[in-house]
Design a protein around this motif. Structure first.
Motif, PDB file in Angstrom:
ATOM      1  N   ASN A 182       0.838  -1.196   0.000  1.00  0.00           N
ATOM      2  CA  ASN A 182       0.000   0.000   0.000  1.00  0.00           C
ATOM      3  C   ASN A 182       0.872   1.244   0.000  1.00  0.00           C
ATOM      4  O   ASN A 182       1.825   1.343   0.771  1.00  0.00           O
ATOM      5  N   VAL A 183       0.516   2.190  -0.863  1.00  0.00           N
ATOM      6  CA  VAL A 183       1.277   3.426  -1.013  1.00  0.00           C
ATOM      7  C   VAL A 183       0.361   4.625  -0.763  1.00  0.00           C
ATOM      8  O   VAL A 183      -0.850   4.479  -0.630  1.00  0.00           O
TER       9      VAL A 183
ATOM     10  N   GLY B  38     -13.076   1.220  -4.287  1.00  0.00           N
ATOM     11  CA  GLY B  38     -12.943   2.672  -4.209  1.00  0.00           C
ATOM     12  C   GLY B  38     -11.532   3.210  -4.267  1.00  0.00           C
ATOM     13  O   GLY B  38     -11.339   4.413  -4.354  1.00  0.00           O
ATOM     14  N   GLY B  39     -10.549   2.347  -4.220  1.00  0.00           N
ATOM     15  CA  GLY B  39      -9.163   2.792  -4.285  1.00  0.00           C
ATOM     16  C   GLY B  39      -8.624   2.733  -5.706  1.00  0.00           C
ATOM     17  O   GLY B  39      -9.377   2.767  -6.684  1.00  0.00           O
TER      18      GLY B  39
ATOM     19  N   ALA C  97      -1.315  -0.762  -4.275  1.00  0.00           N
ATOM     20  CA  ALA C  97      -2.609  -0.112  -4.087  1.00  0.00           C
ATOM     21  C   ALA C  97      -2.508   1.189  -3.307  1.00  0.00           C
ATOM     22  O   ALA C  97      -1.631   1.363  -2.461  1.00  0.00           O
ATOM     23  N   HIS C  98      -3.439   2.079  -3.619  1.00  0.00           N
ATOM     24  CA  HIS C  98      -3.664   3.282  -2.818  1.00  0.00           C
ATOM     25  C   HIS C  98      -5.096   3.201  -2.307  1.00  0.00           C
ATOM     26  O   HIS C  98      -6.041   3.086  -3.086  1.00  0.00           O
ATOM     27  N   ASN C  99      -5.243   3.226  -0.989  1.00  0.00           N
ATOM     28  CA  ASN C  99      -6.561   3.224  -0.357  1.00  0.00           C
ATOM     29  C   ASN C  99      -6.780   4.614   0.223  1.00  0.00           C
ATOM     30  O   ASN C  99      -6.148   4.974   1.218  1.00  0.00           O
ATOM     31  N   PRO C 100      -7.667   5.416  -0.383  1.00  0.00           N
ATOM     32  CA  PRO C 100      -7.867   6.780   0.102  1.00  0.00           C
ATOM     33  C   PRO C 100      -8.621   6.845   1.429  1.00  0.00           C
ATOM     34  O   PRO C 100      -8.713   7.913   2.026  1.00  0.00           O
TER      35      PRO C 100
ATOM     36  N   VAL D 215      -8.037   4.596   4.178  1.00  0.00           N
ATOM     37  CA  VAL D 215      -7.235   4.126   5.296  1.00  0.00           C
ATOM     38  C   VAL D 215      -5.766   4.177   4.890  1.00  0.00           C
ATOM     39  O   VAL D 215      -5.418   3.759   3.783  1.00  0.00           O
ATOM     40  N   TRP D 216      -4.897   4.663   5.782  1.00  0.00           N
ATOM     41  CA  TRP D 216      -3.476   4.627   5.530  1.00  0.00           C
ATOM     42  C   TRP D 216      -2.880   3.467   6.307  1.00  0.00           C
ATOM     43  O   TRP D 216      -3.045   3.359   7.525  1.00  0.00           O
TER      44      TRP D 216
END
Length: 135
Positions: free
Chosen positions: A76-77, A107-108, A124-127, A129-130
């Motif tokens: 995750n980035v 949604g990411g 992946a980028h999850n907007p 949750v970081w």
């Protein structure tokens, strides 16, 4: 209770080539390692590389396998741009693009590549949750 360290261990066909892929291609920080393995620091866990045959022998299973094993790694980035950058880095280092970067059903934004040994990685980028370290 003493702290425990989790590590993802991958069996690879050519240890030297895989070290170059992860250290030089993906620029993961390599830790001091004995000659028969390679360890990389992944911000809270480790990635360990060993010869596939050695790992299979240690587990008492056959080293040959194919298809989807029911396992993939997720990295995750912090942005969509970073998804593109990491995928580009991996492809330039010899990875195979499996799924082009795109909006995800959840949604990411994500894409997939296979490393030199066919291990599947999702970037992946999850907007919402970081997952990374807290500053």
């Amino acid at each position: 209770m003493k702290p425990r360290i989790s590590m993802v261990a991958l069996g690879v066909k050519d240890l030297d080539q895989s070290i170059k892929f992860y250290r030089d291609g993906l620029q993961l920080p390599m830790m001091d390692s004995p000659p028969e393995v390679a360890f990389f620091n992944l911000n809270g866990t480790w990635l360990g590389l060993s010869k596939r045959e050695d790992m299979a022998k240690d587990a008492g299973v056959n080293a040959e396998g194919n298809g989807y094993s029911g396992f993939n790694l997720a990295h995750n980035v912090s942005s969509q741009k970073e998804v593109l950058d990491v995928l580009d880095q991996a492809i330039k280092a010899g990875a195979i693009l499996v799924k082009k970067p795109q909006k995800a059903d959840w949604g990411g934004f994500h894409g997939y590549f296979k490393d030199l040994d066919g291990h599947l990685w999702e970037i992946a980028h999850n907007p919402f949750v970081w997952f990374g370290p807290k500053d």
